[in-house]
Motif scaffolding. Structure first.
Motif, PDB file in Angstrom:
ATOM      1  N   ILE A   1       0.646  -1.530  -0.371  1.00  0.00           N
ATOM      2  CA  ILE A   1       0.002   0.104   0.036  1.00  0.00           C
ATOM      3  C   ILE A   1       1.210   0.801  -0.204  1.00  0.00           C
ATOM      4  N   CYS A   2       1.024   2.157  -1.166  1.00  0.00           N
ATOM      5  CA  CYS A   2       1.720   3.221  -0.834  1.00  0.00           C
ATOM      6  C   CYS A   2       1.317   4.278  -0.005  1.00  0.00           C
ATOM      7  N   VAL A   3       2.064   5.046   0.490  1.00  0.00           N
ATOM      8  CA  VAL A   3       2.511   5.442   1.785  1.00  0.00           C
ATOM      9  C   VAL A   3       0.818   6.728   1.701  1.00  0.00           C
ATOM     10  N   THR A   4       1.326   7.179   0.730  1.00  0.00           N
ATOM     11  CA  THR A   4       0.704   8.875   0.219  1.00  0.00           C
ATOM     12  C   THR A   4      -0.256   8.473  -0.548  1.00  0.00           C
ATOM     13  N   CYS A   5      -0.309   7.639  -1.151  1.00  0.00           N
ATOM     14  CA  CYS A   5      -2.206   7.594  -1.897  1.00  0.00           C
ATOM     15  C   CYS A   5      -2.513   6.305  -1.454  1.00  0.00           C
ATOM     16  N   ALA A   6      -2.406   5.248  -0.886  1.00  0.00           N
ATOM     17  CA  ALA A   6      -3.072   4.285  -0.196  1.00  0.00           C
ATOM     18  C   ALA A   6      -3.747   3.420  -0.847  1.00  0.00           C
TER      19      ALA A   6
ATOM     20  N   HIS B   1       7.606   1.962  -8.281  1.00  0.00           N
ATOM     21  CA  HIS B   1       6.814   3.042  -8.219  1.00  0.00           C
ATOM     22  C   HIS B   1       5.943   3.165  -7.860  1.00  0.00           C
ATOM     23  N   CYS B   2       4.942   3.765  -7.730  1.00  0.00           N
ATOM     24  CA  CYS B   2       3.893   3.701  -7.776  1.00  0.00           C
ATOM     25  C   CYS B   2       3.150   5.147  -8.759  1.00  0.00           C
ATOM     26  N   PRO B   3       2.512   4.669  -9.828  1.00  0.00           N
ATOM     27  CA  PRO B   3       2.128   5.464 -10.725  1.00  0.00           C
ATOM     28  C   PRO B   3       0.689   6.420 -10.625  1.00  0.00           C
ATOM     29  N   ILE B   4       0.290   6.480  -9.771  1.00  0.00           N
ATOM     30  CA  ILE B   4      -0.535   6.790  -8.812  1.00  0.00           C
ATOM     31  C   ILE B   4       0.011   8.347  -8.573  1.00  0.00           C
ATOM     32  N   CYS B   5       1.166   8.293  -7.788  1.00  0.00           N
ATOM     33  CA  CYS B   5       1.317   9.415  -7.214  1.00  0.00           C
ATOM     34  C   CYS B   5       2.450   9.858  -8.028  1.00  0.00           C
ATOM     35  N   GLU B   6       3.418   8.999  -9.166  1.00  0.00           N
ATOM     36  CA  GLU B   6       4.118   9.846 -10.271  1.00  0.00           C
ATOM     37  C   GLU B   6       3.566  10.666 -11.113  1.00  0.00           C
TER      38      GLU B   6
HETATM   39 ZN   LIG Z   1       1.142   6.232  -4.598  1.00  0.00          ZN
END
Ligand SMILES: [Zn+2]
Length: 276
Positions: free
Chosen positions: A5-10, A22-27
């Motif tokens: 789970i990405c810490v920034t977008c969850a 990488h998290c493509p959502i956050c990039e």
């Molecule tokens: Zn993310």
């Protein structure tokens, strides 16, 4: 193997032994990578110091959040109907007590999500309730954790008879809303996540390409959003966070907010002096 789970977008990524690079959502320019760099957590890690929070928003509408807030901090909404319950939007984590409470209310027949930032743990939650996941085809490329439960729709779908999920576009091409005609005492409610975001002055809403980075939308898209919700009758607008609710006359709030936005894009603005 955990689902990272990405810490920034969850938003959850697929189950792998090691966290992804990488998290493509956050990039994407609509989000951002955390200031300390890309970090990951897991459901077990969140379970140590987080719990679910369930709050009645109005009869047959249950808010589902996480306490303390994780990442973007949204709360989901469980719409209860005689034909089954629908979870609108999703949370990164649902504890056992909340799961039992929702089961006692009849469980979840289907989950629909306003836009990819709120996909969160949608596969975990759908697995817990044996629920369908309904997502717009236009955002298929943003799905991070695949599941055989995911069904794509083009422009409109009824998750259960009486409820409509409609693709509105704007924030994402597939950005959607859920229309609940029985909401607000039968006057109708529109559940919007931040496809249409309820702002601090709760008589108003707004529409953005990126909220964290404050990137606006264009004139044609604002007009299209306003037109695409005209077919729905609604009084309340439920945004994506606790308290972000237009309590009455929501359809007019969306219309005047779109008009104000378009006026600003044309360079029209009221005088900046205080009212006399
Ligand atoms: Zn993310």
């Amino acid at each position: 193997m955990p689902a990272w789970i990405c810490v920034t977008c969850a938003v959850q990524q697929p189950d792998t032994g090691r966290p992804p690079e990488h998290c493509p959502i956050c990039e994407d320019e609509r989000q951002y990578v955390g200031w300390g760099g890309q970090r990951w957590t897991t459901r077990d890690e969140l379970a140590r110091d987080h719990r679910s929070e369930l709050r009645e928003e109005e009869p047959n509408l249950l808010g589902v959040g996480v306490q303390p807030a994780v990442a973007i901090g949204q709360r989901a909404l469980l719409v209860r109907t005689a034909h089954g319950n629908v979870l609108w939007d999703c949370v990164p984590f649902l504890d056992d007590d909340a799961r039992a409470e929702i089961d006692a209310l009849g469980g979840v027949a289907a989950i629909a999500v306003s836009h990819p930032h709120f996909y969160a743990a949608v596969v975990d939650v759908a697995d817990a309730f044996d629920a369908r996941i309904l997502l717009p085809e236009a955002d298929a490329g943003w799905v991070q954790r695949p599941s055989p439960r995911i069904e794509f729709f083009a422009d409109e779908v009824q998750p259960v008879p009486g409820l409509t999920v409609a693709r509105i576009g704007g924030h994402f091409d597939g950005a959607a809303v859920l229309h609940w005609p029985a909401g607000s005492g039968g006057r109708g409610a529109l559940l919007t996540g931040d496809t249409i975001t309820v702002v601090q002055d709760r008589d108003w809403v707004s529409f953005m390409w990126s909220y964290p980075n404050l990137i606006p939308l264009d004139e044609a898209t604002i007009g299209q959003i306003a037109r695409r919700v005209e077919r729905f009758r609604f009084d309340r607008v439920y945004g994506g966070w606790w308290g972000r609710v237009v309590l009455a006359d929501g359809a007019a709030a969306v219309r005047r907010s779109a008009d104000r936005y378009l006026a600003r894009l044309r360079g029209e603005r009221p005088p900046s002096s205080p009212p006399a």
